[in-house]
Motif scaffolding. Sequence first.
Motif, PDB file in Angstrom:
ATOM      1  N   THR A  32       0.826  -1.197   0.000  1.00  0.00           N
ATOM      2  CA  THR A  32       0.000   0.000   0.000  1.00  0.00           C
ATOM      3  C   THR A  32       0.863   1.251   0.000  1.00  0.00           C
ATOM      4  N   LEU A  33       0.517   2.173  -0.880  1.00  0.00           N
ATOM      5  CA  LEU A  33       1.202   3.467  -0.940  1.00  0.00           C
ATOM      6  C   LEU A  33       0.634   4.380   0.143  1.00  0.00           C
ATOM      7  N   PRO A  34       1.354   5.453   0.483  1.00  0.00           N
ATOM      8  CA  PRO A  34       0.871   6.365   1.521  1.00  0.00           C
ATOM      9  C   PRO A  34      -0.514   6.958   1.231  1.00  0.00           C
ATOM     10  N   ASN A  35      -0.887   7.040  -0.061  1.00  0.00           N
ATOM     11  CA  ASN A  35      -2.213   7.584  -0.413  1.00  0.00           C
ATOM     12  C   ASN A  35      -3.300   6.517  -0.357  1.00  0.00           C
ATOM     13  N   ASP A  36      -2.985   5.347   0.194  1.00  0.00           N
ATOM     14  CA  ASP A  36      -3.895   4.211   0.373  1.00  0.00           C
ATOM     15  C   ASP A  36      -4.163   3.429  -0.904  1.00  0.00           C
ATOM     16  N   ASN A  37      -3.535   3.789  -2.024  1.00  0.00           N
ATOM     17  CA  ASN A  37      -3.658   2.985  -3.234  1.00  0.00           C
ATOM     18  C   ASN A  37      -2.791   1.744  -3.094  1.00  0.00           C
ATOM     19  N   THR A  38      -3.280   0.647  -3.632  1.00  0.00           N
ATOM     20  CA  THR A  38      -2.531  -0.607  -3.636  1.00  0.00           C
ATOM     21  C   THR A  38      -1.685  -0.649  -4.902  1.00  0.00           C
ATOM     22  N   VAL A  39      -0.471  -1.146  -4.763  1.00  0.00           N
ATOM     23  CA  VAL A  39       0.436  -1.225  -5.904  1.00  0.00           C
ATOM     24  C   VAL A  39       0.990  -2.642  -6.013  1.00  0.00           C
ATOM     25  N   LEU A  40       1.030  -3.155  -7.236  1.00  0.00           N
ATOM     26  CA  LEU A  40       1.669  -4.433  -7.509  1.00  0.00           C
ATOM     27  C   LEU A  40       3.166  -4.139  -7.608  1.00  0.00           C
ATOM     28  N   LEU A  41       3.958  -4.725  -6.722  1.00  0.00           N
ATOM     29  CA  LEU A  41       5.368  -4.357  -6.618  1.00  0.00           C
ATOM     30  C   LEU A  41       6.133  -4.541  -7.923  1.00  0.00           C
ATOM     31  N   SER A  42       5.806  -5.571  -8.686  1.00  0.00           N
ATOM     32  CA  SER A  42       6.575  -5.869  -9.895  1.00  0.00           C
ATOM     33  C   SER A  42       6.123  -5.076 -11.118  1.00  0.00           C
ATOM     34  N   GLN A  43       5.073  -4.285 -10.975  1.00  0.00           N
ATOM     35  CA  GLN A  43       4.542  -3.542 -12.125  1.00  0.00           C
ATOM     36  C   GLN A  43       5.448  -2.357 -12.449  1.00  0.00           C
ATOM     37  N   PRO A  44       6.097  -2.370 -13.625  1.00  0.00           N
ATOM     38  CA  PRO A  44       6.964  -1.234 -13.966  1.00  0.00           C
ATOM     39  C   PRO A  44       6.171   0.069 -14.024  1.00  0.00           C
ATOM     40  N   GLN A  45       6.828   1.122 -13.639  1.00  0.00           N
ATOM     41  CA  GLN A  45       6.181   2.422 -13.685  1.00  0.00           C
ATOM     42  C   GLN A  45       6.092   2.910 -15.119  1.00  0.00           C
ATOM     43  N   GLU A  46       5.304   3.924 -15.288  1.00  0.00           N
ATOM     44  CA  GLU A  46       5.051   4.472 -16.616  1.00  0.00           C
ATOM     45  C   GLU A  46       6.355   4.726 -17.380  1.00  0.00           C
ATOM     46  N   GLY A  47       6.420   4.180 -18.573  1.00  0.00           N
ATOM     47  CA  GLY A  47       7.588   4.392 -19.417  1.00  0.00           C
ATOM     48  C   GLY A  47       8.742   3.431 -19.159  1.00  0.00           C
ATOM     49  N   MET A  48       8.663   2.638 -18.105  1.00  0.00           N
ATOM     50  CA  MET A  48       9.731   1.695 -17.765  1.00  0.00           C
ATOM     51  C   MET A  48       9.301   0.288 -18.185  1.00  0.00           C
ATOM     52  N   THR A  49      10.274  -0.549 -18.477  1.00  0.00           N
ATOM     53  CA  THR A  49       9.958  -1.932 -18.840  1.00  0.00           C
ATOM     54  C   THR A  49      10.406  -2.922 -17.765  1.00  0.00           C
ATOM     55  N   TRP A  50      11.311  -2.509 -16.891  1.00  0.00           N
ATOM     56  CA  TRP A  50      11.764  -3.332 -15.775  1.00  0.00           C
ATOM     57  C   TRP A  50      11.408  -2.619 -14.476  1.00  0.00           C
ATOM     58  N   GLN A  51      11.442  -3.372 -13.364  1.00  0.00           N
ATOM     59  CA  GLN A  51      11.129  -2.793 -12.059  1.00  0.00           C
ATOM     60  C   GLN A  51      12.124  -3.296 -11.020  1.00  0.00           C
ATOM     61  N   ALA A  52      12.675  -2.365 -10.239  1.00  0.00           N
ATOM     62  CA  ALA A  52      13.552  -2.701  -9.110  1.00  0.00           C
ATOM     63  C   ALA A  52      12.754  -2.519  -7.822  1.00  0.00           C
ATOM     64  N   ILE A  53      12.672  -3.580  -7.044  1.00  0.00           N
ATOM     65  CA  ILE A  53      11.935  -3.564  -5.786  1.00  0.00           C
ATOM     66  C   ILE A  53      12.947  -3.632  -4.653  1.00  0.00           C
ATOM     67  N   PHE A  54      13.033  -2.561  -3.888  1.00  0.00           N
ATOM     68  CA  PHE A  54      13.953  -2.488  -2.754  1.00  0.00           C
ATOM     69  C   PHE A  54      13.163  -2.771  -1.474  1.00  0.00           C
ATOM     70  N   VAL A  55      13.418  -3.910  -0.851  1.00  0.00           N
ATOM     71  CA  VAL A  55      12.809  -4.231   0.433  1.00  0.00           C
ATOM     72  C   VAL A  55      13.748  -3.677   1.499  1.00  0.00           C
ATOM     73  N   TYR A  56      13.191  -2.872   2.400  1.00  0.00           N
ATOM     74  CA  TYR A  56      14.025  -2.304   3.467  1.00  0.00           C
ATOM     75  C   TYR A  56      13.420  -2.628   4.822  1.00  0.00           C
ATOM     76  N   ARG A  57      14.208  -2.436   5.862  1.00  0.00           N
ATOM     77  CA  ARG A  57      13.845  -2.885   7.205  1.00  0.00           C
ATOM     78  C   ARG A  57      12.705  -2.076   7.814  1.00  0.00           C
ATOM     79  N   GLY A  58      12.737  -0.759   7.668  1.00  0.00           N
ATOM     80  CA  GLY A  58      11.691   0.088   8.247  1.00  0.00           C
ATOM     81  C   GLY A  58      12.268   1.363   8.811  1.00  0.00           C
ATOM     82  N   LYS A  59      11.389   2.186   9.340  1.00  0.00           N
ATOM     83  CA  LYS A  59      11.787   3.516   9.810  1.00  0.00           C
ATOM     84  C   LYS A  59      12.780   3.458  10.969  1.00  0.00           C
ATOM     85  N   HIS A  60      12.802   2.340  11.703  1.00  0.00           N
ATOM     86  CA  HIS A  60      13.709   2.218  12.844  1.00  0.00           C
ATOM     87  C   HIS A  60      15.170   2.101  12.421  1.00  0.00           C
ATOM     88  N   CYS A  61      15.424   1.902  11.129  1.00  0.00           N
ATOM     89  CA  CYS A  61      16.776   1.621  10.660  1.00  0.00           C
ATOM     90  C   CYS A  61      17.417   2.859  10.023  1.00  0.00           C
TER      91      CYS A  61
END
Length: 179
Positions: free
Chosen positions: A19-48
Amino acid sequence: MAHSVKLKAGDAFPNISATLPNDNTVLLSQPQEGMTWQAIFVYRGKHCPLCTKYLNELETYKQAFSDAGVGIIAVSADSKAQLQEHMEKLDISFPIAYGLTQAQMQLLGVYISVPRSEQETDHNFAEPGLFIVNEHGDLHVVDISNNPFVRPELGALTRGLAWIRDPDNHYPIRGTLNY
């Protein structure tokens, strides 16, 4: 002891949403507009604090990813409130999502940590992972770590992606031999 299942290079990337901050759901692997590949960075969280530094550094490489035709998104298991707090320390313009579940983390094969205390965070969290999905929806590049100190150097990563994406190089997905 249960064994963690790791995604293999060349596997179809699972349909995982967050879920994005605006409450929209996003498919992580879906490339953004104009892109053909997608990089998904999983991070630990705000505590890090290392995650905060890495995400802010990632912003400075956004154009290099774009030049290679690779969109970027970051995601953690944080709650919406935790992400909103974290955004105060982040200066980023790429999408960032929250709400990664433990089942989703297990599906990705990232290492999962238990918080050391309630002061650290209030939920189990993913250690860093990077998944680069190609135009076929397959995992082309994968990097996972069991701690926040080991992550891809972004300059080398973007140069490597530009090289991989150059059709003259005919660079296949590496590491596909399963034994």
